[in-house]
Each structure stands twice: as C-alpha cells, then as structure tokens.
Design an enzyme around this catalytic site. Structure first.
Site, PDB file in Angstrom:
ATOM      1  N   ASP A 129     -12.853  19.671  38.892  1.00  0.00           N
ATOM      2  CA  ASP A 129     -14.044  20.491  39.072  1.00  0.00           C
ATOM      3  C   ASP A 129     -14.436  20.610  40.537  1.00  0.00           C
ATOM      4  OD1 ASP A 129     -14.191  20.726  36.322  1.00  0.00           O
ATOM      5  OD2 ASP A 129     -15.572  19.039  36.103  1.00  0.00           O
ATOM      6  N   TYR A 184      -7.769   8.332  36.822  1.00  0.00           N
ATOM      7  CA  TYR A 184      -8.879   8.774  37.650  1.00  0.00           C
ATOM      8  C   TYR A 184      -9.585   7.556  38.239  1.00  0.00           C
ATOM      9  CZ  TYR A 184      -8.741  13.633  36.047  1.00  0.00           C
ATOM     10  OH  TYR A 184      -8.368  14.927  35.797  1.00  0.00           O
TER      11      TYR A 184
END
Length: 246
Positions: A52, A110
């Site tokens: 994002d 992540y």
C-alpha cells in the site's frame, strides 16, 4: 523470449503503493518506465504482491517477459542507473517462462517496526511507527502466537478485501526487542489487505492493557473486522522477504 525475475528494495514514502493505479506515481510505474528507457519495450510486470501507499519493501520480487539481449548479469546495474534513489534492484536472474512471482511464492515475511521512545528517532521516523506508550511485551508476544497456524483472518482483513477466502496459514510470528524499538515479524503463505497492520494495531491495544490475550483470541475467532483494533500506520510496515522453492 526470456522471463526475468528481480528483487527490488524501495522506500514507499513518496509512492501510492507498488501496483499501478489511475492516480499514478507507483513503484511499478517507475520500474516499467525504467525498463522501457533501457530496452524500448513496454513490459508487463508481475509482482509477488502489492504494497500500500507508504509501505516499504526490502525484498519485493517481480518478473517480466522480455526479448532484450541484455546479459542477465547486467540488468541490475543498468536499471539502477535509471531509477531514483529510493528504488534499487538487488538481484536479477532468468527463470522458466511459467514462473509467476505471486503464484510461485511459497512464503512471505513482513516486518512491522515500532519506536517506543518518548521522543521519536528523527532518523527512523519514516520507517518506524512512533508509539511512546508503556507496553506489556509478554502479553503481546502471547497474543501474537495465537495467529500462528491456519485460520480465517476476516477479523484482521480490511472490509475492502476482495478475496473469496480469508483463510491463510501463518508459519511464524515473533517480536524482537531493541533499545526503544520493537520489530514484529510475521511469515505466512499469503496475506490479506491490511492484515499485518490490523494485527499490529490490535496487539498494541493488548500491550496497553485495553485487551487481554483471551480478547485477542476471541477477536480472531469472531471473523468480524469491527471486533479488532485499528489499522497501524503504513510507514512502519515493510515487505521483508519472499521465498520460492529455488
């Protein structure tokens, strides 16, 4: 024709995410333009996943088909000379024509980084979410352990998620602590839109004592986004690594 795979790092601060979109200024746009300048080809990039706006990557993977005669060992150097300073190709190799950066991926990791100091570290403020609250780290670690395994992660997925299934398998989840810093690593076979950021936002409520470990477990089982905590800020998130069979 050759299928070229690349590993790219980027600072997402000034981009509207990785994937091309109508408003422009994405990492993918910059990469496609650089390849076009280098080869004259307008390639179609396939990435391991989208990040994002504001999210960074240490090891994003993408591939594309090309007929360029450039030797594989020259690709990274040639592209980096045509890329801005906040995007860098780390590695390039040739893979089979049926290789797909997303479908072929076996696991992704992540990292979410938090600055717990009273005053923000100005040198890391673009990469760590400043959260100067006393946190109950043992409870956060115990709550985070509940996400390991195969679960329906609807509670930790954005309500804008378009995936048919929210079932994912988390292989490993841990918190590393440094002086005034926390790093949360989550490895899984796939992730949903905003999934890691919502997990982190909910964990921070556990750390503050607003939620208990049993509350966190109940939220996971609820399969209801409204039951979970807030979505943590984008700039603390980094796509750390993508792994393949090779």
């Amino acid at each position: 024709m050759k299928n070229i795979r690349m590993v790219v790092s980027y600072v997402g601060t000034h981009y509207h995410g990785f994937q091309t979109q109508p408003i422009g200024n994405t990492v993918q746009d910059v990469l496609v333009q650089a390849i076009h300048v280098l080869t004259g080809e307008k390639v179609n990039i396939v990435a391991s996943g989208r990040t994002d706006a504001g999210v960074h990557a240490r090891g994003q993977v993408f591939n594309f088909i090309t007929s360029s005669p450039i030797p594989i060992g020259r690709w990274a150097l040639a592209l980096n000379s045509r890329l801005p300073g906040d995007i860098a190709i780390l590695k390039a190799d040739e893979v089979p024509l049926d290789f797909h950066s997303s479908y072929s991926a076996k696991r992704k990791t992540y990292r979410y980084s938090i600055d717990t100091n009273k005053f923000a570290d100005v040198f890391e403020r673009d990469y760590r979410f400043h959260y100067p609250m006393p946190l109950r780290l043992s409870e956060m670690r115990e709550a985070l352990s509940k996400v390991v395994g195969k679960h329906d992660f609807t509670s930790f997925a954005s309500q804008r998620s378009t995936k048919r299934s929210h079932v994912r398998t988390i292989l490993e989840a841990r918190i590393e602590q440094g002086e005034g810093k926390l790093d949360l690593f989550v490895t899984g076979d796939g992730f949903l839109y905003n999934m890691v950021r919502i997990i982190v936002g909910t964990l921070l409520w556990v750390g503050e004592g607003k939620l208990s470990v049993s509350d966190f477990e109940r939220i996971l089982e609820a399969k209801d986004r409204t039951a979970a905590g807030p979505t943590a800020m984008a700039h603390g998130l980094m796509l750390w690594e993508v792994s393949y069979d090779d």
